[in-house]
Scaffold this motif. Structure first.
Motif, PDB file in Angstrom:
ATOM      1  N   ALA A   1      49.391  45.023  42.239  1.00  0.00           N
ATOM      2  CA  ALA A   1      48.019  44.514  42.310  1.00  0.00           C
ATOM      3  C   ALA A   1      47.642  43.750  41.046  1.00  0.00           C
ATOM      4  O   ALA A   1      46.943  42.731  41.103  1.00  0.00           O
ATOM      5  N   GLU A   2      48.108  44.225  39.896  1.00  0.00           N
ATOM      6  CA  GLU A   2      47.800  43.533  38.648  1.00  0.00           C
ATOM      7  C   GLU A   2      48.537  42.205  38.561  1.00  0.00           C
ATOM      8  O   GLU A   2      47.970  41.197  38.141  1.00  0.00           O
TER       9      GLU A   2
ATOM     10  N   ALA B   1      39.229  40.375  39.157  1.00  0.00           N
ATOM     11  CA  ALA B   1      40.011  41.465  39.750  1.00  0.00           C
ATOM     12  C   ALA B   1      40.880  42.134  38.692  1.00  0.00           C
ATOM     13  O   ALA B   1      40.996  43.367  38.666  1.00  0.00           O
TER      14      ALA B   1
ATOM     15  N   ARG C   1      40.495  46.034  37.661  1.00  0.00           N
ATOM     16  CA  ARG C   1      41.608  46.988  37.719  1.00  0.00           C
ATOM     17  C   ARG C   1      41.805  47.646  36.358  1.00  0.00           C
ATOM     18  O   ARG C   1      42.064  48.835  36.273  1.00  0.00           O
TER      19      ARG C   1
ATOM     20  N   ASP D   1      39.053  50.202  35.943  1.00  0.00           N
ATOM     21  CA  ASP D   1      39.326  51.373  36.786  1.00  0.00           C
ATOM     22  C   ASP D   1      40.392  52.261  36.162  1.00  0.00           C
ATOM     23  O   ASP D   1      40.272  53.487  36.149  1.00  0.00           O
ATOM     24  N   ARG D   2      41.446  51.642  35.660  1.00  0.00           N
ATOM     25  CA  ARG D   2      42.532  52.427  35.068  1.00  0.00           C
ATOM     26  C   ARG D   2      42.070  53.113  33.794  1.00  0.00           C
ATOM     27  O   ARG D   2      42.462  54.246  33.512  1.00  0.00           O
TER      28      ARG D   2
ATOM     29  N   ALA E   1      42.400  54.626  38.896  1.00  0.00           N
ATOM     30  CA  ALA E   1      43.565  54.041  39.586  1.00  0.00           C
ATOM     31  C   ALA E   1      44.842  54.644  39.069  1.00  0.00           C
ATOM     32  O   ALA E   1      44.947  55.149  38.012  1.00  0.00           O
TER      33      ALA E   1
END
Length: 123
Positions: free
Chosen positions: A98-99, A110, A114, A117-118, A123
């Motif tokens: 995704a990254e 995005a 991400r 979130d991490r 994530a």
């Protein structure tokens, strides 16, 4: 936060250890795709750049420039998608899909989401 920092350190070590080899493998990616009618063949590299375009002489039997242009465009898009997929498969062991996809898309929002979130352990 600390877990994410440890994860980042590990990811950077993996990239450092195998990054040059993976990069070399990705650089060699070339995908050839044929049109559905088989009259157009395109080859693209890992960056999606057109390397080669071949037209079967039978393509001239139908003098429809718009159809030919659309066929070349569609065939090229399929080749680019396959090349991109292959590059993502090469780097997947060290960079989360995704990254990498967000990076390849140029989707800064995005990628940052991400990352956030991490950092928050989501994530």
């Amino acid at each position: 936060m600390r877990a994410y920092a440890d994860e980042l350190r590990q990811m950077f070590r993996q990239i450092q250890d195998s990054g040059l080899e993976l990069h070399a493998r990705a650089q060699t990616v070339q995908i050839t795709e044929k049109s559905r009618d088989g009259l157009v063949s395109v080859t693209v590299n890992a960056r999606g750049e057109l390397v080669r375009l071949d037209l079967d002489p039978r393509v001239y039997r139908r003098p429809d420039a718009r159809l030919l242009a659309d066929t070349i465009t569609q065939t090229t898009h399929r080749a680019v998608a396959r090349a991109r997929e292959q590059v993502m498969e090469i780097f997947e062991p060290v960079i989360p899909r995704a990254e990498l996809q967000a990076h390849l898309d140029g989707d800064v929002e995005a990628a940052l989401a991400r990352l956030a979130d991490r950092m928050e352990g989501k994530a």
